[in-house]
Design a protein around this motif. Structure first.
Motif, PDB file in Angstrom:
ATOM      1  N   ASN A 205     -81.406  -3.898   1.182  1.00  0.00           N
ATOM      2  CA  ASN A 205     -81.446  -4.932   0.152  1.00  0.00           C
ATOM      3  C   ASN A 205     -80.187  -5.797   0.194  1.00  0.00           C
ATOM      4  O   ASN A 205     -79.693  -6.269  -0.819  1.00  0.00           O
ATOM      5  CB  ASN A 205     -81.617  -4.308  -1.238  1.00  0.00           C
ATOM      6  CG  ASN A 205     -80.439  -3.428  -1.637  1.00  0.00           C
ATOM      7  OD1 ASN A 205     -79.645  -3.022  -0.784  1.00  0.00           O
ATOM      8  ND2 ASN A 205     -80.323  -3.134  -2.928  1.00  0.00           N
ATOM      9  N   TYR A 206     -79.658  -5.982   1.411  1.00  0.00           N
ATOM     10  CA  TYR A 206     -78.482  -6.837   1.572  1.00  0.00           C
ATOM     11  C   TYR A 206     -78.550  -7.552   2.926  1.00  0.00           C
ATOM     12  O   TYR A 206     -79.326  -7.184   3.806  1.00  0.00           O
ATOM     13  CB  TYR A 206     -77.195  -6.023   1.443  1.00  0.00           C
ATOM     14  CG  TYR A 206     -77.039  -4.865   2.406  1.00  0.00           C
ATOM     15  CD1 TYR A 206     -76.563  -5.054   3.704  1.00  0.00           C
ATOM     16  CD2 TYR A 206     -77.337  -3.555   2.013  1.00  0.00           C
ATOM     17  CE1 TYR A 206     -76.395  -4.004   4.581  1.00  0.00           C
ATOM     18  CE2 TYR A 206     -77.168  -2.488   2.884  1.00  0.00           C
ATOM     19  CZ  TYR A 206     -76.688  -2.720   4.167  1.00  0.00           C
ATOM     20  OH  TYR A 206     -76.520  -1.663   5.041  1.00  0.00           O
ATOM     21  N   ASN A 207     -77.717  -8.584   3.071  1.00  0.00           N
ATOM     22  CA  ASN A 207     -77.675  -9.348   4.324  1.00  0.00           C
ATOM     23  C   ASN A 207     -77.142  -8.480   5.454  1.00  0.00           C
ATOM     24  O   ASN A 207     -76.206  -7.693   5.262  1.00  0.00           O
ATOM     25  CB  ASN A 207     -76.795 -10.581   4.156  1.00  0.00           C
ATOM     26  CG  ASN A 207     -77.402 -11.591   3.200  1.00  0.00           C
ATOM     27  OD1 ASN A 207     -78.522 -12.036   3.407  1.00  0.00           O
ATOM     28  ND2 ASN A 207     -76.673 -11.952   2.161  1.00  0.00           N
ATOM     29  N   ASP A 208     -77.711  -8.654   6.642  1.00  0.00           N
ATOM     30  CA  ASP A 208     -77.291  -7.838   7.773  1.00  0.00           C
ATOM     31  C   ASP A 208     -76.578  -8.629   8.869  1.00  0.00           C
ATOM     32  O   ASP A 208     -76.163  -8.054   9.881  1.00  0.00           O
ATOM     33  CB  ASP A 208     -78.479  -7.075   8.372  1.00  0.00           C
ATOM     34  CG  ASP A 208     -79.628  -7.993   8.804  1.00  0.00           C
ATOM     35  OD1 ASP A 208     -79.364  -9.174   9.116  1.00  0.00           O
ATOM     36  OD2 ASP A 208     -80.787  -7.528   8.810  1.00  0.00           O
ATOM     37  N   SER A 209     -76.403  -9.941   8.671  1.00  0.00           N
ATOM     38  CA  SER A 209     -75.779 -10.776   9.706  1.00  0.00           C
ATOM     39  C   SER A 209     -74.966 -11.894   9.057  1.00  0.00           C
ATOM     40  O   SER A 209     -75.440 -12.544   8.112  1.00  0.00           O
ATOM     41  CB  SER A 209     -76.846 -11.385  10.618  1.00  0.00           C
ATOM     42  OG  SER A 209     -77.623 -10.372  11.226  1.00  0.00           O
ATOM     43  N   TYR A 210     -73.765 -12.112   9.585  1.00  0.00           N
ATOM     44  CA  TYR A 210     -72.851 -13.119   9.030  1.00  0.00           C
ATOM     45  C   TYR A 210     -72.241 -13.958  10.149  1.00  0.00           C
ATOM     46  O   TYR A 210     -71.913 -13.444  11.223  1.00  0.00           O
ATOM     47  CB  TYR A 210     -71.691 -12.453   8.284  1.00  0.00           C
ATOM     48  CG  TYR A 210     -72.048 -11.869   6.943  1.00  0.00           C
ATOM     49  CD1 TYR A 210     -71.735 -12.541   5.762  1.00  0.00           C
ATOM     50  CD2 TYR A 210     -72.683 -10.627   6.843  1.00  0.00           C
ATOM     51  CE1 TYR A 210     -72.033 -11.993   4.525  1.00  0.00           C
ATOM     52  CE2 TYR A 210     -72.999 -10.079   5.613  1.00  0.00           C
ATOM     53  CZ  TYR A 210     -72.665 -10.771   4.453  1.00  0.00           C
ATOM     54  OH  TYR A 210     -72.978 -10.229   3.231  1.00  0.00           O
ATOM     55  N   ILE A 211     -72.080 -15.244   9.865  1.00  0.00           N
ATOM     56  CA  ILE A 211     -71.210 -16.118  10.640  1.00  0.00           C
ATOM     57  C   ILE A 211     -70.168 -16.643   9.657  1.00  0.00           C
ATOM     58  O   ILE A 211     -70.520 -17.264   8.647  1.00  0.00           O
ATOM     59  CB  ILE A 211     -71.961 -17.292  11.284  1.00  0.00           C
ATOM     60  CG1 ILE A 211     -73.052 -16.773  12.225  1.00  0.00           C
ATOM     61  CG2 ILE A 211     -71.002 -18.206  12.042  1.00  0.00           C
ATOM     62  CD1 ILE A 211     -73.979 -17.858  12.741  1.00  0.00           C
ATOM     63  N   VAL A 212     -68.888 -16.360   9.927  1.00  0.00           N
ATOM     64  CA  VAL A 212     -67.831 -16.701   8.973  1.00  0.00           C
ATOM     65  C   VAL A 212     -66.757 -17.514   9.688  1.00  0.00           C
ATOM     66  O   VAL A 212     -66.194 -17.072  10.699  1.00  0.00           O
ATOM     67  CB  VAL A 212     -67.201 -15.426   8.369  1.00  0.00           C
ATOM     68  CG1 VAL A 212     -66.166 -15.804   7.309  1.00  0.00           C
ATOM     69  CG2 VAL A 212     -68.262 -14.519   7.769  1.00  0.00           C
TER      70      VAL A 212
END
Length: 330
Positions: A205-212
């Motif tokens: 129930n959370y995001n699994d991929s990030y671009i920061v």
């Protein structure tokens, strides 16, 4: 000297093994509420074990505690250990609950608290830091770090330990591992831009991929791709400026620099001997875990702090940045 290791899962067993193999003068007792883990640790290490901390402290009178439980329980156990006049070594904390109380209690009682931040003790990271901090040029960097969540602990379901909880989720764990060395190397942050999504079919129930995109106060800038989806475990780092071009793929033998004079890639040797637990991916080595234990133990013996590389104040800043990335408001 006697230590009590609280939490006898994978990290607890790693800490016990490293201490027993390298410090003859330290006695260890273990604490865990799981009968299965207690039984396993007795067989593996032949040490005394207890199902509750109070009994262990009364019976054994330890000098320090190593907290290796799920991160969500760390703050309450840290406070309990400090109230029992125990010095504390804790694995990474993913929540800054009760940090003010912990800081005050530590100061009032004159006790030591050591926060694990293992990558800061990797020799490859130290080499990268020396290069960056020794340069007067602005740098750009890019860093992809991630691993498919079910592969983290193949012996158990990701739903059954802390990474399945949104509060202590897998991406948050990786940010807490990676950001301390990024911040120490490139500086505190002036601006953060985040793109995030859930791209897997995992039951999360959370995001699994990030671009920061990170813009540092020093003028350095970088992009971190971080995920718990990559089927191949990834650490792929590159930093460049007019006078530096460094590459690292997460393993001790993958650190290299481009020599602009000879136009050749030069490999940088960092370790003469590498210690590994082969249950884990190749980019996880034991040397740095032992190094931070060694600094904690030397601090207890000499009451000196100069070798410590990561403090509670550092962790408050890191966790605040992670909150911002995840969109958590104070």
């Amino acid at each position: 000297m006697k230590f009590v290791v609280i939490g006898l899962g994978s990290m607890g067993k790693r800490r016990i093994r490293l201490i027993m193999n390298n410090y003859e003068n330290i006695e260890i007792v273990g604490v865990d509420s799981s009968i299965e883990r207690i039984s396993e640790v007795k067989k593996l290490f032949n040490i005394k074990t207890y199902s509750d901390l109070d009994t262990a402290v009364i019976e054994e009178n330890p000098y320090a505690a190593l907290i290796c439980t799920s991160p969500i329980s760390h703050s309450s156990i840290i406070l309990k250990c400090l109230c029992m006049n125990l010095n504390v070594f804790t694995e990474i904390n993913l929540l800054k609950t009760d940090y003010d109380k912990i800081i005050n209690e530590t100061k009032e009682k004159g006790l030591r608290i050591f926060l694990s931040s293992t990558l800061l003790y990797r020799m490859e990271i130290q080499h990268i830091q020396e290069k960056v901090l020794g340069s007067s040029k602005k740098l750009f960097y890019r860093y992809h770090t991630g691993q498919y969540l079910p592969d983290w602990h193949p012996w158990e379901s990701y739903k059954d330990y802390f990474v399945g909880d949104k509060r202590t989720n897998g991406c948050r764990e990786i940010f807490a591992i990676e950001l301390p060395w990024i911040i120490k190397t490139f500086g505190k942050l002036r601006n953060i831009t985040v793109v995030k999504d859930k791209i897997s079919s995992l039951a999360l129930n959370y995001n699994d991929s990030y671009i920061v995109l990170l813009e540092h106060e020093t003028g350095h800038k970088g992009v971190i791709n971080l995920d718990i989806v990559s089927r191949k475990a990834m650490r792929s780092f590159e930093a460049y400026s007019e006078d530096i071009h460094i590459f690292w793929d997460g393993t001790p033998n993958s650190l290299r620099e481009y020599d602009s004079i000879t136009k050749e890639m030069k490999y940088i040797e960092t370790y003469s001997e590498i210690s590994k637990d082969f249950r884990y991916n190749e980019n996880i080595i034991e040397n740095a875990y032992l190094e931070e234990l060694d600094i904690f133990i030397k601090g207890l013996e000499s009451n000196r702090n100069e070798l410590v590389r990561y403090t509670l104040d550092d962790d408050i800043y890191t966790l605040s940045i992670i909150d911002s990335i995840e969109g958590i408001k104070e």
